[in-house]
Design a protein around this motif. Structure first.
Motif, PDB file in Angstrom:
ATOM      1  N   LEU A  74     -35.247 -21.696 -17.869  1.00 26.05           N
ATOM      2  CA  LEU A  74     -34.964 -20.314 -18.273  1.00 26.05           C
ATOM      3  C   LEU A  74     -36.229 -19.594 -18.723  1.00 26.05           C
ATOM      4  CD1 LEU A  74     -32.614 -18.290 -18.955  1.00 26.05           C
ATOM      5  CD2 LEU A  74     -32.594 -19.270 -21.249  1.00 26.05           C
ATOM      6  N   LEU A  75     -36.353 -18.342 -18.317  1.00 27.07           N
ATOM      7  CA  LEU A  75     -37.384 -17.487 -18.910  1.00 27.07           C
ATOM      8  C   LEU A  75     -36.634 -16.498 -19.804  1.00 27.07           C
ATOM      9  CD1 LEU A  75     -40.525 -17.051 -18.771  1.00 27.07           C
ATOM     10  CD2 LEU A  75     -39.972 -14.971 -17.526  1.00 27.07           C
ATOM     11  N   LYS A  76     -36.644 -16.814 -21.093  1.00 24.36           N
ATOM     12  CA  LYS A  76     -35.841 -16.034 -22.055  1.00 24.36           C
ATOM     13  C   LYS A  76     -36.709 -14.890 -22.578  1.00 24.36           C
ATOM     14  CE  LYS A  76     -32.307 -17.492 -25.411  1.00 24.36           C
ATOM     15  NZ  LYS A  76     -32.063 -16.271 -26.089  1.00 24.36           N
ATOM     16  N   ILE A  77     -36.996 -13.978 -21.688  1.00 28.05           N
ATOM     17  CA  ILE A  77     -37.928 -12.891 -22.037  1.00 28.05           C
ATOM     18  C   ILE A  77     -37.138 -11.616 -22.342  1.00 28.05           C
ATOM     19  CG2 ILE A  77     -38.329 -11.968 -19.675  1.00 28.05           C
ATOM     20  CD1 ILE A  77     -41.420 -12.259 -20.599  1.00 28.05           C
ATOM     21  N   ASN A  78     -37.702 -10.782 -23.216  1.00 22.80           N
ATOM     22  CA  ASN A  78     -37.120  -9.467 -23.521  1.00 22.80           C
ATOM     23  C   ASN A  78     -36.668  -8.789 -22.216  1.00 22.80           C
ATOM     24  OD1 ASN A  78     -36.958  -6.665 -24.060  1.00 22.80           O
ATOM     25  ND2 ASN A  78     -38.409  -6.841 -25.746  1.00 22.80           N
ATOM     26  N   TYR A  79     -35.433  -8.282 -22.210  1.00 23.13           N
ATOM     27  CA  TYR A  79     -34.900  -7.649 -20.992  1.00 23.13           C
ATOM     28  C   TYR A  79     -35.806  -6.513 -20.500  1.00 23.13           C
ATOM     29  CZ  TYR A  79     -30.369 -10.046 -21.577  1.00 23.13           C
ATOM     30  OH  TYR A  79     -29.377 -10.973 -21.673  1.00 23.13           O
ATOM     31  N   LYS A  80     -36.432  -5.817 -21.458  1.00 18.22           N
ATOM     32  CA  LYS A  80     -37.293  -4.681 -21.066  1.00 18.22           C
ATOM     33  C   LYS A  80     -38.532  -5.171 -20.310  1.00 18.22           C
ATOM     34  CE  LYS A  80     -36.494  -0.848 -24.072  1.00 18.22           C
ATOM     35  NZ  LYS A  80     -36.396  -0.678 -25.497  1.00 18.22           N
TER      36      LYS A  80
END
Ligand code: ATP
Length: 456
Positions: free
Chosen positions: A353-359
């Motif tokens: 998973l790349l749990k990065i800020n949606y923005k």
């Protein structure tokens, strides 16, 4: 996580590639692939919004990379923008002497601002070995200037010598008067700039942490003398808040105030915001109270008047400057280190998973026809509709589970599945990356749904 794993991940999914790879690469140069490029752009947009567009007293600039060489003489870069270079006599490996000390003491001792003699003595006294071969047999330190030189025009002599800028900040200082005048700017005000900077680093290393060509987001905040320390405090916190807003884990961030010995002679206060990278704590963002040093230097060398007339107090003075300066590439590295989970476990499910800020995510949505033959036409129609609103991708290869996994691995917040329900009722299934929850919504609602989630 090891840096090596992140490098492989970035290559596999199109975030970052080795520069000039088919020619065997070029010492620590990197190319941002389709996803890396989008991530970088999103980050720059967020910084620009926060530092430049959301403030009344803030202005943007895009100045030239190649400037009059006197700019770099005035700023002190020609004389002293250098790193202390030391060679191991045994294996010939080349090191930055101050970093040898920092690395050997796991960052407990920082030799920033030390004289060469002091560094040499410390290495000697503490028997610091060469990290490459383990020997303790070094040459004396030599200063190595970091500015990249090139020539302008047809002749290659000292008169045509110019420099690739070593930082974007000098473009701001030399335009201070232009901006004050043209924008009728009143102190305090700030000028922000994003652009490439070049440093002939002795030891580029740690993936994109230290490279020779990188981008900076620099902000020079001009204020009245004696208000600088207040503003310094303000910007220190503002930068930290911004990093947290980007989604970085607070536990991986800390302030490191420079000690008196470390401070540049003109600076009243300097702080680094450090991030806990896989190789240890490292500077992410430098925030410095630079006093009136830069404007004074440029006044002296250019003979131009860079003072400010304060209409409120009827005084004329040289403004003081507080500078928050961060590297785009280094911040991208911190964001990837923080977000990349090779084996993320939750509710009994393990996934990459790349749990990065949606923005910040390169793509916001991926459109997936459940069965290619039956649903591709409708899926393409929906893709066309969404792609005009936000970065959208389309994937019809492999089973749906595999396609979800790929979307998770690159950090895409929403998967939209097109199935028989879509053809019969005009609804789609939308799956959230982080919760993996699925909802059924109408095709017409997708744009609002995605926008509201991204902006919330
Ligand atoms: P360092 O001590 O790591 O060499 P510095 O103190 O020289 O950094 P500054 O001149 O303050 O760095 O530059 C501001 C910011 O630019 C740094 O905080 C960092 O984020 C970024 N930066 C500086 N040098 C590099 C580089 N070689 N590669 C990538 N980013 C860099």
């Amino acid at each position: 996580m090891k840096m090596e794993d992140l490098v492989n991940y970035c290559k596999q999914y199109g975030y970052i590639f080795q520069g000039s790879e088919i020619y065997g690469g070029l010492a620590n140069s990197w190319d941002f692939g389709p996803l890396g490029r989008e991530l970088k752009e999103n980050l720059k947009k967020m910084w620009w919004q926060e530092f430049v567009l959301s403030k009344k007293n803030s202005y943007g600039l895009d100045s030239a990379i190649i400037m009059n060489p006197n700019v770099w003489v005035a700023s002190g870069h020609v004389a002293s923008f250098s790193d202390p270079l030391i060679d191991c006599k045994k294996c010939k490996a080349r090191h930055r002497a101050d970093k040898l000390i920092e690395d050997a003491t796991s960052g407990k001792v920082t030799a920033d601002g030390w004289e060469n003699k002091e560094i040499e003595e410390y290495i000697e006294k503490n028997n610091i070995p060469c990290p490459t071969c383990g020997a303790h047999d070094f040459t004396p330190i030599r200063k190595f200037n970091l500015l990249f030189e090139t020539y302008m025009g047809v002749t290659e002599d000292s008169k045509s010598k110019v420099y690739l800028r070593g930082e974007t900040a000098q473009g701001i200082f030399v335009n201070f008067k232009n901006i004050e005048r043209s924008m009728r700017a009143k102190l305090p005000f700030g000028i922000g700039q994003i652009g490439k900077a070049f440093r002939n680093e002795i030891t580029p290393s740690n993936f994109i942490f230290r490279v020779r060509e990188f981008e900076q987001m620099e902000y020079e905040f001009f204020c009245k003398p004696d208000t600088d320390l207040e503003w310094f405090k303000y910007w220190k916190q503002f930068c930290m808040d911004f990093l947290i807003k980007l989604g970085l884990n607070k536990d991986n961030l800390r302030f490191r105030d420079h000690s008196k010995e470390e401070l540049s002679f003109y600076s009243k206060a300097t702080t680094d915001i450090e991030y806990l990278f896989p190789m240890g704590w490292g500077e992410l963002w430098g925030i410095a109270d630079r006093t009136d040093y830069d404007l004074n230097c440029h006044m002296k060398h250019s003979k131009e008047d860079l003072t400010y007339f304060d209409q409120d107090t009827n005084e004329r003075y040289v403004p003081y400057v507080v500078e928050p300066s961060v590297g785009v590439d280094r911040l991208v590295l911190a964001l990837l280190c923080d977000a990349y989970k090779p084996n993320y476990e939750e509710n009994g499910v393990t996934r990459e998973l790349l749990k990065i800020n949606y923005k910040l995510a390169p793509y916001k949505v991926t459109v997936l026809p459940l069965i290619k033959k039956q649903h591709a036409e409708k899926a393409n129609e929906i893709y066309e509709k969404l792609a005009g609103n936000f970065p959208t991708t389309y994937d019809e290869t492999g089973n749906i589970g595999k396609r979800y996994r790929r979307a998770d691995a690159i950090g895409t917040p929403f998967c939209i599945t097109i199935d028989d329900e879509t053809l019969n009722n005009g609804t789609v299934t939308i799956r959230d990356r982080d919760t993996m929850k699925q909802e059924t919504i109408k095709i017409d609602e997708i744009v609002n749904y995605v926008n509201s989630k991204i902006n919330s």
